[in-house]
Write an enzyme that holds these catalytic residues in place. Structure first.
Site, PDB file in Angstrom:
ATOM      1  CB  CYS A 132     -11.149  14.096  15.207  1.00 50.23           C
ATOM      2  SG  CYS A 132     -11.308  14.516  13.474  1.00 50.23           S
ATOM      3  CB  CYS A 135      -8.282  15.090  12.959  1.00 50.21           C
ATOM      4  SG  CYS A 135      -9.882  15.840  13.077  1.00 50.21           S
ATOM      5  CG  ASP A 136      -5.955  12.959  15.507  1.00 50.19           C
ATOM      6  OD1 ASP A 136      -5.358  13.866  14.897  1.00 50.19           O
ATOM      7  OD2 ASP A 136      -6.592  13.141  16.548  1.00 50.19           O
TER       8      ASP A 136
END
Ligand code: NAP
Length: 308
Positions: A132, A135-136
């Site tokens: 992701c 997200c990261d």
């Protein structure tokens, strides 16, 4: 007894919930994770009719709030069993004790990220390997990363990361991308993205933390090593349908077979969104399935109530 039990609070499931609530049905939604499904990880949505630009998080949160404000109940529990029938009611049980009985079920459990299946992949997840980018990605500011895949997700992830990282490789197993030409054009306008086409990831370098990738050319079998701090794997999804095997008919890839009205081969069980066998899996088609499945379930419940 509830009227409709929906499994999955992604776009299809929450759209089904809002249509069913507006039709006056008692609705409960089971969700094993957080609401929103896959779209919550998309940085920008630019192809949902009527909305020029919205983040996946904003879109999913708006939909969740819309469905719950209309009275849909949400059980944050992972479904572990389904028993019963349309005539006697279906009982759905969760891992942590939630139990609901309903007249119809709409399966909208979606799909999850496919892994590369390379030695060390599980161990290095969260230590340089991610599925992701939104997200990261921020963990890799100013660093070098790679994206694996050639679909829209990979193309969008590479562009997103190019704003954060010093350099981004995109590694795709063919010479041609699967994703939209418009997105390829955006990708190619970025100076810090290097395309490695016709390459597959053969090996991961690093024990405690990812340090590099060994790539194999699909043209001549030659090997090439690149140093990266992180790799974002975006090679498609697999359906989250294991629980429903033996309950409803599926195709060879594990997607659930259903008709135009999203009805499966089992009376009272519908499938909506990415979990269904279909050609186009988009936000619009997930929302569309949710509406179609909910209205078909409402019709079936009304026919039961009127004794037809
Ligand atoms: P996808 O379209 O299925 O693409 C998966 C990519 O990964 C393909 O390029 C495929 O290569 C490659 N791949 C598959 N297995 C692989 C493996 N084992 N090793 C290496 N490469 C592998 O998946 P997606 O990009 O996640 O998109 C899923 C759906 O969501 C699509 O319909 C997409 O259009 C849609 N989507 C839409 C948007 C948007 O509209 N904004 C954003 C994201 C996704 P091949 O091409 O060689 O098969």
């Amino acid at each position: 007894m509830a009227d409709i039990i929906i499994i999955g609070a992604g776009t299809a499931g929450l759209t089904a919930a809002l249509y069913a609530r507006r039709a006056g049905m008692d609705v409960v939604v089971f969700e094993s994770d957080s609401y929103g499904g896959q779209i919550i990880n998309t940085p920008q949505i630019e192809n949902y009719p009527g909305i020029k630009n919205v983040s996946g998080f904003e879109f999913a949160t708006g939909l969740y709030e819309q469905a719950t404000a209309l009275g849909a109940r949400v059980q944050f529990d992972k479904v572990v069993s389904i028993e019963g029938s349309f005539d006697e009611g279906f009982t759905v049980k969760g891992e942590y004790g939630a139990s609901e009985t309903g007249k119809c079920i709409i399966i909208a459990s979606g799909a999850r990220n496919r892994h590369m299946g390379i030695a060390g992949e599980e161990k290095l997840e969260g230590r340089g390997i991610s599925y992701c980018a939104t997200c990261d990605g921020s963990f890799f500011k100013g660093k070098t990363t790679a994206v694996v895949g050639g679909g829209n997700t990979a193309l969008e992830d590479a562009v997103y990361l190019s704003d954060l990282c010093e350099k981004v490789y995109i590694i795709h197993r063919r010479d041609e991308y699967r994703g939209d030409p418009a997105q390829v054009e955006i990708l190619r306008s970025r100076d810090n993205i290097e395309e490695l086409l016709s390459y597959v990831v053969k090996d991961l370098k690093g024990d405690e933390k990812l340090q590099g990738l060994v790539l194999e050319s699909r043209k001549d079998g030659s090997l090439k090593e690149i140093s990266v701090d992180g790799v974002f794997v975006a090679i498609g999804q697999i359906p989250s349908s294991e629980l429903f095997r033996g309950i409803v008919d599926m195709d060879g890839s594990g997607y659930i077979a259903s008709g135009e009205d999203c009805h499966t081969n089992v009376k009272g069980i519908f499938a909506a969104g990415d979990i269904r066998t279909k050609k186009v899996r988009q936000l619009t088609t997930a929302a569309s399935d949710g509406a179609v499945a909910a209205l078909a379930a409402c019709d079936l419940i009304r026919s039961l109530k009127s004794g037809q």
